[in-house]
Motif scaffolding. Structure first.
Motif, PDB file in Angstrom:
ATOM      1  N   GLY A 208      49.368  48.610  39.782  1.00  0.00           N
ATOM      2  CA  GLY A 208      48.815  47.384  39.810  1.00  0.00           C
ATOM      3  C   GLY A 208      49.717  46.408  39.202  1.00  0.00           C
ATOM      4  O   GLY A 208      50.818  46.763  38.806  1.00  0.00           O
ATOM      5  N   THR A 209      48.968  45.226  39.082  1.00  0.00           N
ATOM      6  CA  THR A 209      49.725  44.004  38.285  1.00  0.00           C
ATOM      7  C   THR A 209      49.088  43.627  37.070  1.00  0.00           C
ATOM      8  O   THR A 209      47.755  43.373  37.084  1.00  0.00           O
ATOM      9  CB  THR A 209      49.840  42.920  39.461  1.00  0.00           C
ATOM     10  OG1 THR A 209      50.412  43.194  40.445  1.00  0.00           O
ATOM     11  CG2 THR A 209      50.785  41.821  38.448  1.00  0.00           C
ATOM     12  N   LEU A 210      49.734  43.711  36.048  1.00  0.00           N
ATOM     13  CA  LEU A 210      49.208  43.276  34.674  1.00  0.00           C
ATOM     14  C   LEU A 210      49.944  41.742  34.323  1.00  0.00           C
ATOM     15  O   LEU A 210      51.003  41.625  34.299  1.00  0.00           O
ATOM     16  CB  LEU A 210      49.808  44.222  33.491  1.00  0.00           C
ATOM     17  CG  LEU A 210      49.201  44.144  32.037  1.00  0.00           C
ATOM     18  CD1 LEU A 210      47.775  44.170  32.078  1.00  0.00           C
ATOM     19  CD2 LEU A 210      50.117  44.716  31.125  1.00  0.00           C
ATOM     20  N   THR A 211      48.965  40.778  34.219  1.00  0.00           N
ATOM     21  CA  THR A 211      49.115  39.661  34.033  1.00  0.00           C
ATOM     22  C   THR A 211      48.461  39.263  32.692  1.00  0.00           C
ATOM     23  O   THR A 211      47.491  39.109  32.685  1.00  0.00           O
ATOM     24  CB  THR A 211      48.774  38.643  35.394  1.00  0.00           C
ATOM     25  OG1 THR A 211      49.358  39.245  36.584  1.00  0.00           O
ATOM     26  CG2 THR A 211      49.448  37.071  34.761  1.00  0.00           C
ATOM     27  N   GLY A 212      49.231  38.890  31.584  1.00  0.00           N
ATOM     28  CA  GLY A 212      48.688  38.893  30.532  1.00  0.00           C
ATOM     29  C   GLY A 212      47.819  39.869  29.876  1.00  0.00           C
ATOM     30  O   GLY A 212      48.063  40.848  29.954  1.00  0.00           O
ATOM     31  N   ARG A 217      44.498  46.201  40.147  1.00  0.00           N
ATOM     32  CA  ARG A 217      44.943  47.356  40.552  1.00  0.00           C
ATOM     33  C   ARG A 217      45.168  47.435  42.042  1.00  0.00           C
ATOM     34  O   ARG A 217      44.531  46.820  42.769  1.00  0.00           O
ATOM     35  CB  ARG A 217      44.042  48.664  40.286  1.00  0.00           C
ATOM     36  CG  ARG A 217      42.776  48.566  40.770  1.00  0.00           C
ATOM     37  CD  ARG A 217      41.726  49.605  40.222  1.00  0.00           C
ATOM     38  NE  ARG A 217      42.368  50.989  40.740  1.00  0.00           N
ATOM     39  CZ  ARG A 217      41.494  52.228  40.289  1.00  0.00           C
ATOM     40  NH1 ARG A 217      40.760  52.104  39.378  1.00  0.00           N
ATOM     41  NH2 ARG A 217      41.982  53.130  40.926  1.00  0.00           N
ATOM     42  N   ARG A 218      45.979  48.283  42.853  1.00  0.00           N
ATOM     43  CA  ARG A 218      46.176  48.487  43.993  1.00  0.00           C
ATOM     44  C   ARG A 218      45.520  49.484  44.889  1.00  0.00           C
ATOM     45  O   ARG A 218      45.775  49.933  45.994  1.00  0.00           O
ATOM     46  CB  ARG A 218      47.622  48.722  44.256  1.00  0.00           C
ATOM     47  CG  ARG A 218      48.495  47.468  43.673  1.00  0.00           C
ATOM     48  CD  ARG A 218      49.910  47.820  44.148  1.00  0.00           C
ATOM     49  NE  ARG A 218      50.732  46.529  43.721  1.00  0.00           N
ATOM     50  CZ  ARG A 218      51.495  46.592  42.706  1.00  0.00           C
ATOM     51  NH1 ARG A 218      51.387  47.593  41.851  1.00  0.00           N
ATOM     52  NH2 ARG A 218      52.254  45.342  42.196  1.00  0.00           N
ATOM     53  N   SER A 219      44.291  49.936  44.205  1.00  0.00           N
ATOM     54  CA  SER A 219      43.532  51.124  44.669  1.00  0.00           C
ATOM     55  C   SER A 219      42.132  50.819  44.162  1.00  0.00           C
ATOM     56  O   SER A 219      41.845  50.015  43.411  1.00  0.00           O
ATOM     57  CB  SER A 219      44.061  52.613  44.214  1.00  0.00           C
ATOM     58  OG  SER A 219      44.081  52.509  42.663  1.00  0.00           O
ATOM     59  N   CYS A 220      41.345  51.897  44.572  1.00  0.00           N
ATOM     60  CA  CYS A 220      39.983  51.794  44.140  1.00  0.00           C
ATOM     61  C   CYS A 220      39.383  53.100  43.796  1.00  0.00           C
ATOM     62  O   CYS A 220      39.657  54.109  44.158  1.00  0.00           O
ATOM     63  CB  CYS A 220      38.894  51.483  45.498  1.00  0.00           C
ATOM     64  SG  CYS A 220      37.133  51.571  45.199  1.00  0.00           S
TER      65      CYS A 220
END
Length: 250
Positions: A208-212, A217-220
């Motif tokens: 996934g992408t951590l922003t601050g 996430r890219r999944s469930c």
């Protein structure tokens, strides 16, 4: 902000207690009937072993939540254990400046209990709190063999399980930050810095992408399949996929 002094690991890891039950790790005194070490669970791989910690926890979650599939319960169990492992290591990293060795031969999981009584460490052995060491302890030592067990035993997608691990890491860092803001320390900043470095690990970077402090996430995790459940705040789905025409099975 107040800079907390870094101290040696104490036998009880008492500095974790103010952070909350998910961060606490039992270390003092062996339980009367200790569960087997996690190394024994990981060794079973695809076998559905009676009284095995994973089997016990998955069955317990299935019964309590009325989960429609064992893979849903397996996902929930794995994410909770990953959150405990990340919480302990991140908490120790910012409170002590070192982390305990969570060797699967030393770490015992009582699958019938809840935090903070579910994990017991037989011996406190300090290790450095750098990202490479933490990844070696948590990713290589636990998440890789646990992923192999759950994928083989219940058919849970490996990408989903690593997504759970990424979500749990981001969540642990947020909890440290929440506590640190109230305590007036810089522990949250240090926890997020360590988490950001951990997210460069090949197992975690694709999750996934951590922003601050925010993570997408890219999944469930499949929690929406539990009766009364829904999508989590960091889910790849913006709404319950069952409410969308032609939604995938998850």
């Amino acid at each position: 902000m107040v800079l907390l002094p870094l101290v040696d690991l104490d036998p009880d890891l008492a500095a974790l207690r103010p952070l909350g039950g998910f961060f606490v790790l039992r270390t003092a005194g062996a339980p009367a009937d200790p569960p087997p070490p996690l190394a024994q669970t990981y060794a079973h791989r695809g076998e559905d072993v009676y009284e095995d910690s994973v089997t016990l926890r998955v069955r317990m979650i299935t019964e309590r939540l009325q989960a429609p599939e064992l893979r849903v319960s397996a996902s929930i169990a794995q994410q909770a254990l990953a959150a405990r492992l990340w919480s302990i290591t991140l908490g120790c990293a910012v409170r002590y400046g070192s982390v305990p060795d969570l060797d699967p031969l030393l770490l015992h999981w009582d699958a019938a209990a809840s935090a903070p009584d579910d994990l017991w460490l037989a011996e406190v052995r300090p290790r450095p709190a750098d990202a490479a060491t933490v990844a070696d302890i948590v990713v290589r030592g636990h998440l890789e063999p646990l992923t192999a067990v759950l994928h083989a035993r219940y058919g849970v997608a490996e990408g989903l399980l690593w997504g759970n691990a990424g979500s749990a890491l981001a969540g642990a860092a947020r909890e440290v930050d929440r506590w640190a803001r109230g305590a007036g320390t810089d522990a949250g900043v240090r926890a997020h810095a360590l988490a950001a470095e951990l997210f460069t690990h090949p197992r975690l970077a694709p999750t996934g992408t951590l922003t601050g402090t925010a993570f997408r996430r890219r999944s469930c995790c499949l929690y929406y399949r539990v009766p009364g459940g829904g999508v989590c705040g960091d889910c790849c789905f913006m709404r319950d996929p069952r409410s969308s025409p032609g939604a995938a099975s998850g």
